[in-house]
Design an enzyme around this catalytic site. Structure first.
Site, mmCIF file in Angstrom:
data_model
loop_
_atom_site.group_PDB
_atom_site.id
_atom_site.type_symbol
_atom_site.label_atom_id
_atom_site.label_comp_id
_atom_site.label_asym_id
_atom_site.label_seq_id
_atom_site.Cartn_x
_atom_site.Cartn_y
_atom_site.Cartn_z
ATOM 1 N N TYR A 38 -2.620 10.317 9.766
ATOM 2 C CA TYR A 38 -1.703 11.222 9.084
ATOM 3 C C TYR A 38 -1.520 10.794 7.646
ATOM 4 C CZ TYR A 38 2.251 7.958 9.282
ATOM 5 O OH TYR A 38 3.087 6.882 9.118
ATOM 6 N N ARG A 57 -6.508 8.064 0.413
ATOM 7 C CA ARG A 57 -6.173 7.169 1.531
ATOM 8 C C ARG A 57 -6.438 7.861 2.867
ATOM 9 N NH1 ARG A 57 -0.184 4.812 1.919
ATOM 10 N NH2 ARG A 57 0.217 6.979 2.495
ATOM 11 N N ARG A 105 -9.817 14.665 29.051
ATOM 12 C CA ARG A 105 -9.223 13.349 28.844
ATOM 13 C C ARG A 105 -10.110 12.227 29.365
ATOM 14 N NH1 ARG A 105 -6.826 8.981 30.658
ATOM 15 N NH2 ARG A 105 -5.326 7.947 29.304
ATOM 16 N N LYS A 152 -3.792 4.520 8.418
ATOM 17 C CA LYS A 152 -2.535 5.260 8.649
ATOM 18 C C LYS A 152 -2.653 6.075 9.939
ATOM 19 C CE LYS A 152 0.953 7.694 5.852
ATOM 20 N NZ LYS A 152 2.111 6.840 6.112
ATOM 21 N N GLU A 184 5.970 -5.503 6.186
ATOM 22 C CA GLU A 184 6.383 -4.325 5.407
ATOM 23 C C GLU A 184 7.504 -3.637 6.180
ATOM 24 O OE1 GLU A 184 3.168 -1.364 5.261
ATOM 25 O OE2 GLU A 184 2.413 -2.172 7.137
ATOM 26 N N LEU A 209 -0.053 -1.359 5.310
ATOM 27 C CA LEU A 209 -0.572 -0.102 4.778
ATOM 28 C C LEU A 209 -0.589 -0.196 3.248
ATOM 29 C CD1 LEU A 209 -1.290 2.871 5.743
ATOM 30 C CD2 LEU A 209 0.930 3.465 4.767
#
Ligand code: PLP
Length: 293
Positions: A38, A57, A105, A152, A184, A209
């Site tokens: 994301y 990114r 799945r 991310k 972080e 990140l």
């Protein structure tokens, strides 16, 4: 409880749709496995903030887990601008999610299934955050995440738990700690200003990140002649800091005045974070609005 702010136009796999009509199959790998990436860009007075670095990114994160980036930088930006227009978004966030796609799945799937793309806007005060004038209180929590935090990933369970703990403690953010050192924030980059007026933040590595706002604020700090040192800092060091703050797209630069119940920097937002924030916002406002481009 925050309610969903429909009516809203969202983007799903090529279509702009009313929020209520948007559908993702239950076999989407983002839903089943957190198998997705994301990105979040802030919008301020009709401007996408630091958008190109966010999209770059996104590209790096997708490459990092082997998902094909379905769009070029220009295509992503065009969709973001359309969403801003459709939702009359002046201030808030644009969220992008790309998952590996829909498949039976099974842990593995063929490399050529089409990725799922979902995008939506959120109205949010980015500039006038209520925590800004008094400064934020935060807690520290163990960093329970995986080893590739530079990607991310939508698999945010550890951050969800950290944020729930912060909320239960009545504070704004949780700083995550590994081996005694702050990695972080749960959704932000952590900074200190030392007694020697050095700005400290952890160097980039797979442990954190690479915050886009981190990069932008570091550029501002250098431009105004502040000294920046990229090194890890311990939880103990926070107590001796002149200032503490965190950065993210949605908060820009937020002063921290209390950590684990103890005051930091005299319990008041400090001058360094205020200067960084003001300079950053001034530079952002010099950019043209998206609808004037
Ligand atoms: N670190 C983590 C773990 C995050 O989730 C975020 C933002 O969501 C950040 C740092 C800040 O990154 P950015 O400045 O790009 O928003």
């Amino acid at each position: 409880m925050t309610r969903l702010h429909a009516p809203r136009i969202v983007y799903v796999n090529g279509a702009f749709l009313p929020f209520e009509e948007a559908r993702i199959p239950i076999m989407d790998r983002g839903f089943l496995f957190g198998d997705g990436i994301y990105e979040v860009t802030a919008v301020l007075e009709g401007r996408l903030i630091d958008n190109d670095p966010h999209l770059l990114r996104l590209d790096r994160s997708l490459a990092g887990i082997g998902i094909r980036n379905p769009y070029s930088l220009a295509e992503w930006t065009a969709i973001q601008r359309q969403l801003m227009r459709d939702n009359a978004l002046e201030e808030g966030l644009i969220y992008i999610e790309v998952t590996r796609g829909v498949y039976e799945r099974e842990f593995t799937c063929p490399p050529d299934i089409p990725p799922t793309v979902v995008m939506f806007t959120q109205v949010k005060p980015v500039r006038d955050n209520p925590n800004l004038t008094r400064g934020a209180a935060i807690i520290t929590v163990p960093d329970l995440r995986w080893a590739r935090r530079d990607i991310k990933s939508t698999a945010l369970l550890a951050q969800v738990l950290a944020k729930q703990e912060a909320k239960a403690a009545g504070v704004a953010e949780a700083w995550m700690v590994e081996d005694g050192f702050v990695t972080e924030g749960a959704s932000s980059t952590a900074f200190l200003v030392t007694e020697n007026d050095e700005i400290i933040t952890r160097p980039l590595s797979q442990a954190v990140l690479p915050g886009i706002t981190r990069m932008a604020i570091i550029d501002v700090a250098k431009a105004i002649g502040l000294r920046l040192v990229e090194r890890p800092f311990s939880v103990e060091e926070i107590a001796t800091a002149r200032e503490a703050f965190f950065t993210s797209a949605s908060t820009i630069a937020m002063p921290v005045v209390q950590v684990d119940g103890r005051q930091v920097g005299g319990g008041q937002p400090g001058p360094v974070v205020r200067a960084l924030r003001e300079r950053y916002l001034a530079a952002v406002m010099e950019q043209p609005r998206e609808d004037a481009r």
